[in-house]
Scaffold this active site. Structure first.
Site, short mmCIF file in Angstrom:
data_model
loop_
_atom_site.label_atom_id
_atom_site.label_comp_id
_atom_site.label_asym_id
_atom_site.label_seq_id
_atom_site.Cartn_x
_atom_site.Cartn_y
_atom_site.Cartn_z
N LYS A 155 34.83 51.40 32.18
CA LYS A 155 34.01 51.81 33.32
C LYS A 155 34.39 53.25 33.70
O LYS A 155 35.51 53.65 33.39
CB LYS A 155 34.21 50.85 34.48
CG LYS A 155 35.52 51.04 35.25
CD LYS A 155 35.46 50.45 36.62
CE LYS A 155 36.47 51.11 37.52
NZ LYS A 155 36.55 50.72 38.87
N ASP A 184 34.88 45.11 32.30
CA ASP A 184 35.14 45.12 33.73
C ASP A 184 36.37 44.24 33.88
O ASP A 184 36.28 43.02 33.79
CB ASP A 184 33.95 44.52 34.51
CG ASP A 184 34.20 44.52 36.00
OD1 ASP A 184 35.38 44.55 36.41
OD2 ASP A 184 33.23 44.48 36.77
N HIS A 185 37.53 44.88 34.08
CA HIS A 185 38.77 44.10 33.94
C HIS A 185 38.89 42.97 34.97
O HIS A 185 39.65 42.04 34.78
CB HIS A 185 40.00 45.02 33.96
CG HIS A 185 40.35 45.54 35.31
ND1 HIS A 185 39.77 46.66 35.86
CD2 HIS A 185 41.21 45.08 36.24
CE1 HIS A 185 40.27 46.87 37.05
NE2 HIS A 185 41.14 45.93 37.32
N GLU A 223 42.44 47.73 48.84
CA GLU A 223 43.58 48.38 48.17
C GLU A 223 44.39 49.14 49.20
O GLU A 223 43.83 49.71 50.14
CB GLU A 223 43.08 49.39 47.14
CG GLU A 223 42.23 48.80 46.04
CD GLU A 223 41.72 49.89 45.10
OE1 GLU A 223 42.21 49.96 43.98
OE2 GLU A 223 40.85 50.68 45.51
N ASP A 242 32.29 52.74 42.44
CA ASP A 242 33.55 52.45 41.78
C ASP A 242 33.92 50.97 41.87
O ASP A 242 34.63 50.46 41.00
CB ASP A 242 34.65 53.31 42.43
CG ASP A 242 35.87 53.45 41.55
OD1 ASP A 242 35.68 53.70 40.35
OD2 ASP A 242 37.00 53.31 42.06
N HIS A 247 32.99 45.41 40.01
CA HIS A 247 33.89 44.28 40.28
C HIS A 247 33.30 43.27 41.27
O HIS A 247 33.27 42.07 41.02
CB HIS A 247 35.23 44.76 40.84
CG HIS A 247 35.91 45.78 39.99
ND1 HIS A 247 35.85 45.77 38.63
CD2 HIS A 247 36.69 46.85 40.31
CE1 HIS A 247 36.56 46.79 38.14
NE2 HIS A 247 37.06 47.46 39.15
N LYS A 347 39.82 51.74 50.26
CA LYS A 347 41.11 52.32 49.87
C LYS A 347 41.94 52.58 51.11
O LYS A 347 41.40 52.67 52.22
CB LYS A 347 40.88 53.63 49.11
CG LYS A 347 40.30 53.41 47.72
CD LYS A 347 40.55 54.61 46.85
CE LYS A 347 40.20 54.33 45.41
NZ LYS A 347 41.08 53.38 44.74
N LYS A 352 46.88 44.97 50.34
CA LYS A 352 46.19 44.83 49.05
C LYS A 352 45.79 43.36 48.93
O LYS A 352 46.66 42.47 48.96
CB LYS A 352 47.15 45.21 47.93
CG LYS A 352 46.57 45.03 46.55
CD LYS A 352 47.58 45.45 45.50
CE LYS A 352 47.10 44.91 44.15
NZ LYS A 352 47.37 45.76 43.04
P1 NAD Z 1 43.25 60.09 31.17
O1 NAD Z 1 42.67 61.38 31.63
O2 NAD Z 1 44.62 59.74 31.58
O3 NAD Z 1 43.23 60.06 29.58
C1 NAD Z 1 42.17 60.59 28.84
C2 NAD Z 1 42.53 60.64 27.38
O4 NAD Z 1 41.47 61.32 26.71
C3 NAD Z 1 43.82 61.38 27.06
O5 NAD Z 1 44.53 60.64 26.09
C4 NAD Z 1 43.33 62.68 26.44
O6 NAD Z 1 44.22 63.20 25.47
C5 NAD Z 1 42.06 62.22 25.78
N1 NAD Z 1 41.15 63.33 25.50
C6 NAD Z 1 40.59 64.18 26.37
N2 NAD Z 1 39.84 65.09 25.70
C7 NAD Z 1 39.94 64.78 24.38
C8 NAD Z 1 39.41 65.33 23.20
N3 NAD Z 1 38.62 66.42 23.20
N4 NAD Z 1 39.74 64.74 22.03
C9 NAD Z 1 40.54 63.67 21.98
N5 NAD Z 1 41.06 63.09 23.07
C10 NAD Z 1 40.77 63.65 24.26
O7 NAD Z 1 42.19 58.97 31.57
P2 NAD Z 1 42.47 57.43 31.81
O8 NAD Z 1 42.88 57.22 33.21
O9 NAD Z 1 43.36 56.89 30.74
O10 NAD Z 1 41.00 56.83 31.67
C11 NAD Z 1 40.36 56.64 30.43
C12 NAD Z 1 39.05 55.88 30.66
O11 NAD Z 1 39.35 54.63 31.25
C13 NAD Z 1 38.09 56.58 31.63
O12 NAD Z 1 36.77 56.29 31.26
C14 NAD Z 1 38.39 55.91 32.97
O13 NAD Z 1 37.28 55.94 33.84
C15 NAD Z 1 38.66 54.50 32.49
N6 NAD Z 1 39.49 53.72 33.42
C16 NAD Z 1 40.78 54.08 33.66
C17 NAD Z 1 41.55 53.33 34.52
C18 NAD Z 1 42.99 53.65 34.80
O14 NAD Z 1 43.63 52.84 35.47
N7 NAD Z 1 43.52 54.75 34.33
C19 NAD Z 1 40.98 52.19 35.15
C20 NAD Z 1 39.66 51.86 34.87
C21 NAD Z 1 38.93 52.63 34.01
#
Ligand code: NAD
Length: 506
Positions: A155, A184-185, A223, A242, A247, A347, A352
């Protein structure tokens, strides 16, 4: 399906050095490995932009497993066996050359195996990369086998209905719907899945599960965290997109759906889409009657000072983005006609807590006319997190010589039965490995969920249509959210243990 029955699989994590991968994905894969759920043959290809040696990257994964894994006690032998499966590949999504290298790597794995391995691509990267990854997988023939190749997408899936439809259309050019796993976790959480077991695995609740006996339903996802270091991302999203669109809407589906004829992916998802189609769309002129939006101001959460939303780094100081939403929905079908479904999420709240509360109608007070004031309607609470339990409140006779009534509660506590339940990501990754998409969102499900909130999005984007309320960080939300329920003689339920104690002492 335990490991011996599973096909060899190459798992490819785009964004393998990101936040989600380190906190959720690698710990989840490791836990599945420890408990014997991973295929005997698998490779975990982790893609990231920065250069790492294999040893450096594996040490980084171990560090994060120690910090975030559910299972913290494991032998060195187990880790050594797991780490051999991890391979870091320097990768730039924008460069076609990277995909050619990935193809070579996947072909090499297949050659060594002597057969074509299944492929699971996890897109743990910003949504803006989905199209590029999808096109390059297609161009290089990396995901052509419909029965073997799957893609998990995180998401947010789209920004509104239009963008979600465009994304689905784009993906459909490369993948069959059955290859796409939109995650959707919340759907992987134990007590969310339990809603179906509770409703359809028992005789005694389902006959009451309708507008004849149920007065209202409350769904809360609160949260204590604020936007932390994700202000820039969050300011372009907000609580409606969001949380509500995905969710809370999915929880609503689990609570309101009709009985599936079997526990099977298409059937279950059809029943969920039926619910979303039946949710009454709120007319733009009625938005203020059905919704409340708010932003947190400075306050104190769990003893810590918190700055206000508009002061958060990355947030526009004049931002019109909500961090709290309360709303009322109706599901216009025979079962739910007239029953309000109240939802709220925010938020920087006081606690929580994610829960569903089913409030039943008042008992006819013919028998206990004199105690009518102490009669409390039955309430069924399904706590999703951090508590995981199901509680049923009911009236009993107060011990003593007089015939007086008091509320009591029956509790099923998940942690007591099974202190070590799997994390949502473990459940969902295992299902994706097994090719079971029941707990993932189908394209029409996502589009319909966007459609439900579409009028609200449009009205709020106009800015002046409905007021932006405020609430101090660490509070339970704005007063306007209480007013939303008061109009129908309802109020938000708080933690049921506390309520029960105060009712007992009354
Ligand atoms: P993040 O920014 O921490 O990580 C992004 C990753 O993308 C990194 O590993 C980065 O190296 C890589 N990246 C960026 N540009 C790149 C490129 N040109 N080539 C190769 N790799 C590239 O993001 P995140 O928090 O890990 O989130 C990732 C996805 O998961 C997003 O869509 C976010 O919405 C979703 N998400 C994250 C969470 C969370 O808890 N972090 C929760 C729900 C959903």
């Amino acid at each position: 399906m335990k490991n011996n029955d599973k096909k060899p699989t190459s798992i490819v994590v785009f964004g393998g050095t990101g936040d989600l991968a380190k906190r959720k994905l690698f710990p989840a894969f490791f836990n599945l490995f420890l408990e014997g759920w991973m295929p005997d043959d698998f490779e975990l290809l982790s893609l990231g932009r920065t250069e790492h040696t294999q040893e450096e990257f594996r040490a980084y994964i171990l560090e994060n497993i120690k910090a975030f894994s559910r299972i913290k006690n494991f032998s060195e032998d187990k880790w050594n066996a797991f780490k051999e499966k991890i391979k870091f590949i320097r990768f730039d999504i924008t460069q076609e050359e990277s995909f050619i290298q990935l193809k070579n790597q996947l072909d090499y794995i297949d050659t060594n195996l002597g057969s074509r391995a299944n492929r699971l691509f996890y897109l743990s990267v910003a949504p803006s990369f989905i199209e590029k990854v999808s096109n390059s997988l297609k161009k290089n023939g990396l995901a052509e086998n419909v029965d073997q190749d799957r893609m998990i997408i995180e998401k947010p899936f789209g920004y509104d209905k239009e963008s979600a439809v465009a994304l689905n259309t784009m993906l459909a050019q490369t993948f069959k719907e059955e290859q796409i796993y939109r995650i959707d976790h919340y759907l992987g959480k134990e007590n969310v899945q339990n809603i179906l077991a509770f409703r359809f695995g028992n005789t005694i609740f389902e006959p009451l599960w309708n507008n004849k006996y149920i007065d209202s339903v409350q769904i809360t996802v609160a949260e204590t965290v604020g936007v932390e270091d994700r202000g820039g991302y969050y300011d372009g999203s907000g609580a409606l997109r969001d949380m509500i669109q995905n969710h809370l809407m999915q929880i609503l589906c689990m609570v309101a759906m009709e009985a599936p004829t079997e526990f099977e992916s298409t059937e279950i998802r059809n029943r969920k889409v039926d619910v979303l189609k039946s949710v009454r769309r709120i007319n733009p002129e009625d938005i203020n009657h059905y919704t409340v939006r708010a932003q947190y101001t400075q306050g104190e959460v769990e003893g810590q000072h918190k700055r206000g939303y508009l002061q958060e780094p990355g947030v526009n100081p004049n931002s019109n983005t909500e961090t709290y939403v309360a709303m009322k929905f109706y599901v216009d079908n025979e079962r739910w006609n007239g029953v309000p479904f109240y939802m709220r999420t925010g938020k920087s709240m006081s606690e929580k807590a994610s829960s569903v509360i089913i409030s039943f109608k008042e008992a006819p007070c013919t028998t206990f006319k004199s105690t009518v004031n102490t009669l409390k309607p039955n309430k069924l609470t399904i706590d999703i997190q951090p508590e995981m339990d199901i509680k049923l409140s009911f009236m009993t006779k107060k011990p003593g010589l007089e015939m007086q009534l008091k509320p009591a509660e029956m509790v099923f506590d998940y942690f007591e039965c099974s202190p070590d339940t799997p994390e949502a990501y473990e459940t969902l990754l295992l299902d994706a490995l097994d090719g079971d998409s029941t707990l993932f969102m189908r394209s029409d499900q996502v589009e319909e969920a966007w459609d439900v909130i579409s009028n609200i999005q449009t009205a709020w984007e106009k800015g002046n249509v409905s007021k932006m309320y405020t609430y101090p960080a660490g509070s339970s939300g704005p007063e306007a959210a209480d007013e939303l329920l008061k109009r129908q003689g309802h109020y938000w339920f708080t933690n049921s243990q506390e309520t029960l104690k105060s009712e007992e002492n009354a």
